[in-house]
Design a protein around this motif. Structure first.
Motif, mmCIF file in Angstrom:
data_model
loop_
_atom_site.group_PDB
_atom_site.id
_atom_site.type_symbol
_atom_site.label_atom_id
_atom_site.label_comp_id
_atom_site.label_asym_id
_atom_site.label_seq_id
_atom_site.Cartn_x
_atom_site.Cartn_y
_atom_site.Cartn_z
ATOM 1 N N ILE A 147 48.384 11.541 -6.670
ATOM 2 C CA ILE A 147 47.865 10.246 -7.164
ATOM 3 C C ILE A 147 46.655 10.186 -7.525
ATOM 4 O O ILE A 147 45.829 9.847 -6.528
ATOM 5 C CB ILE A 147 48.485 9.167 -6.309
ATOM 6 N N VAL A 148 46.224 10.088 -8.863
ATOM 7 C CA VAL A 148 44.715 10.063 -9.040
ATOM 8 C C VAL A 148 44.695 8.689 -9.823
ATOM 9 O O VAL A 148 45.576 8.238 -10.792
ATOM 10 C CB VAL A 148 44.276 11.424 -10.030
ATOM 11 N N LEU A 149 43.866 7.806 -9.171
ATOM 12 C CA LEU A 149 43.457 6.504 -9.643
ATOM 13 C C LEU A 149 42.976 6.536 -11.052
ATOM 14 O O LEU A 149 41.956 7.026 -11.272
ATOM 15 C CB LEU A 149 42.638 5.769 -8.658
ATOM 16 N N ILE A 175 50.032 13.583 -10.873
ATOM 17 C CA ILE A 175 51.357 13.537 -11.645
ATOM 18 C C ILE A 175 51.491 12.158 -11.973
ATOM 19 O O ILE A 175 50.974 11.165 -11.460
ATOM 20 C CB ILE A 175 52.693 13.862 -10.768
ATOM 21 N N TYR A 176 51.903 11.815 -13.314
ATOM 22 C CA TYR A 176 52.121 10.469 -13.838
ATOM 23 C C TYR A 176 53.464 10.245 -14.513
ATOM 24 O O TYR A 176 53.781 9.221 -14.459
ATOM 25 C CB TYR A 176 50.927 10.124 -14.933
ATOM 26 N N ASP A 177 54.081 11.223 -14.922
ATOM 27 C CA ASP A 177 55.403 11.152 -15.344
ATOM 28 C C ASP A 177 56.411 11.861 -14.285
ATOM 29 O O ASP A 177 56.530 12.729 -14.233
ATOM 30 C CB ASP A 177 55.409 12.179 -16.625
ATOM 31 N N LEU A 178 57.118 10.739 -13.788
ATOM 32 C CA LEU A 178 58.022 10.983 -12.546
ATOM 33 C C LEU A 178 59.316 11.824 -13.012
ATOM 34 O O LEU A 178 59.948 12.496 -12.260
ATOM 35 C CB LEU A 178 58.457 9.620 -12.083
ATOM 36 N N ASP A 179 59.692 11.628 -14.281
ATOM 37 C CA ASP A 179 60.727 12.566 -14.726
ATOM 38 C C ASP A 179 60.376 13.999 -14.843
ATOM 39 O O ASP A 179 61.243 14.781 -14.445
ATOM 40 C CB ASP A 179 61.149 12.022 -16.170
ATOM 41 N N ASN A 180 59.145 14.256 -15.347
ATOM 42 C CA ASN A 180 58.568 15.424 -15.421
ATOM 43 C C ASN A 180 58.566 16.117 -13.996
ATOM 44 O O ASN A 180 58.935 17.450 -13.585
ATOM 45 C CB ASN A 180 57.368 15.815 -16.151
#
Lengths: 293, 226
Positions: free
Chosen positions: A213-215, A189-194
């Motif tokens: 969490i993918v670096l 995930i990268y968009d915490l609102d989503n």
């Protein structure tokens, strides 16, 4: 040796796991180095199962090596390469080798990997694999036969918060819980609102959920994933930050971004922890954890 | 119906090596509909093979005949009279038809001119797509009339995998994700409850090969045969 992953999930406010990829070949020196580096910094080490359909050392063998080095392994088990006999045999074998955690996955399709001509199995799917694990924990195999000595696996599954459409993903998420999943590790995930919207809809009550969490190592990697990896969406503002990093320093920015995300997830209590996938950059996981402090 | 496509001409030509007299046997049913092995296709194939033989300076007689169906014995009767004149039979039926022809005329080599692809439907002119894998335990009642055994690359039974991609499949981005289709259909039918039920592992024993089936009206007669 630290506490078992199951116990960490019960007792800790924030659980951290990391992923390790088995080597393609018999040279295990770098692998052992990564195990030694990470085993005391995380609550569990996931070991991938022929990740991306590329043939490698088995997850079970690496899980055992992790135990030998005092770590806590999480066996990833996919349905791609084994029918129900082989899957159950693998589960019993893992148990007798001391492996206590299993993450049940469908598995990538064979044609994306390095043996695209192989016969895909998919005798079971991930939900059915969870049903199987639950049965074995009760002392029964999938055919209803009694086991001489049962397993007591801490079983987990995956979910893709960015899947589109999300509704069938959420229905399957709840089927996985009903089938016996006790913990979840999400796709990146990268968009915490989503992610918050997903959590509101999915209502993961009663299970432990660790955010994936993918670096990110470069803007190019982020764009590539957006284009080619289903269920991953790196927002533009993160790609801009990676692109703005000085030459050769994009990975430092990626570590910064991962650390910030972990901190936010922890401070805002979005979920129960994180699962860090550094994909080939395992030696940088301690840096991510330091940045997250 | 069964959908098939012709093998490369070079491969077929290779089959005919050393044969002086060849009979191309067409099939007038499924493979005629999918334009792979019916009367017209047999005519074209035979003509192409004659031209190749002539260009290569080979003395080769290539004749053609098309029967109604190669998966039914009764249509082989007219062939019986002429088969002995040939060194080799080239069948443009599906794999089942080739085998049945080979079984009937087991003193002659019978070779396949087609690759059999799938059980499918005609999507539009010249386009066919797979719809059924003949699993012997149909579950279309549970899945809104869309078969995950066939339409999902991983034949998943409990919903989409992580590779579902905006309605497409990660295995082949030109193909629809079966589980997105199933979800949309069940939503439309007001039957999303079906999607929430855990589907247990499939019983593959019912599809053990080679399958055989006797209609119940004929079971008694079959049992009475000596």
């Amino acid at each position: 040796m630290g506490v078992p992953f199951r116990q960490a999930c019960q007792e800790k406010k924030f659980v951290i796991t990391a992923e390790i990829g088995p080597p393609k070949g018999t040279d295990i020196e770098p692998l052992i180095h990564h195990i030694e580096l990470l085993k005391d910094k995380v609550d569990g080490l996931n070991v991938t199962d022929n990740q991306s359909s590329v043939m490698r050392v088995s997850s079970m063998a690496v899980c055992r090596l992790i135990l030998d080095h005092g770590g806590e392994p999480i066996l990833q088990l996919t349905c791609r390469d084994r029918n129900r006999l082989a899957l159950q045999s693998e589960l019993l074998s893992a148990w007798v080798l001391g492996i206590r955690n299993v993450l049940c996955l469908t598995g990538d399709y064979v044609t994306v990997g390095d043996h695209p001509q192989a016969k895909p199995v998919f005798d079971l799917d991930s939900v059915q694999l969870l049903v199987t694990v639950s049965g074995m924990n009760e002392g029964k195999d999938l055919a209803g036969n009694d086991l001489q000595g049962k397993t007591d696996f801490f079983a987990g599954a995956v979910v893709t918060p960015e899947a589109d459409p999300i509704e069938p993903q959420i229905i399957k998420f709840h089927k996985k819980i009903a089938a016996g999943a006790q913990f979840f590790q999400t796709q990146a995930i990268y968009d915490l609102d989503n992610f918050k919207r997903f959590l509101d809809r999915a209502q993961p009550n009663g299970v432990k959920l660790l955010a994936g969490i993918v670096l990110l190592v470069s803007a190019g990697m982020a764009r590539y994933m957006n284009k080619n990896v289903p269920g991953i969406m790196v927002p533009d503002h993160l790609i801009d930050r990676l692109a703005s990093a000085p030459k050769g320093k994009a990975i430092e920015m990626g570590i910064q971004i991962a650390g910030e995300m972990i901190r936010k997830i922890r401070d805002e209590k979005l979920c129960d922890g994180v699962h860090i996938m550094a994909i080939g950059k395992e030696e940088r996981v301690p840096d991510i954890l330091r940045t997250a402090e | 119906m069964i959908v098939a496509k012709r093998k490369p001409l070079e491969q077929i030509e290779g089959f005919l090596e050393g044969a002086e007299r060849v009979l191309v046997v067409g099939c007038g049913t499924c493979v005629a509909v999918c334009m792979a092995g019916g009367e017209k296709e047999v005519e074209i194939l035979a003509e192409q093979l004659r031209m190749r033989a002539k260009l290569a300076g080979r003395r080769q007689q290539i004749d053609e005949v098309t029967v109604t169906r190669q998966c039914d014995r009764e249509y082989f009767a007219p062939l019986a009279a002429c088969v002995d004149q040939y060194d080799l039979l080239l069948s443009t039926a599906c794999g089942a038809g080739v085998q049945f022809l080979a079984e009937r005329f087991d003193h002659k080599p019978v070779l396949p001119a087609l690759n059999t692809l799938f059980i499918g439907v005609a999507e539009g002119p010249g386009v066919w797509s797979q719809r059924c894998t003949a699993c012997a335990d149909c579950i279309l009642d549970q899945t809104g009339g869309i078969c995950p055994m066939t339409m999902c690359a991983k034949n998943l039974l409990n919903g989409p995998c992580g590779g579902t991609n905006h309605g497409k499949c990660e295995v082949d981005g030109t193909k629809d994700c079966a589980w997105t289709l199933i979800y949309r259909r069940l939503e439309k039918l007001g039957r999303l409850d079906l999607l929430k039920k855990i589907q247990l592992p499939k019983d593959y024993s019912v599809a053990t090969k080679p399958a055989r089936f006797t209609h119940e009206a004929f079971q008694k007669a079959e049992n009475q045969e000596p």
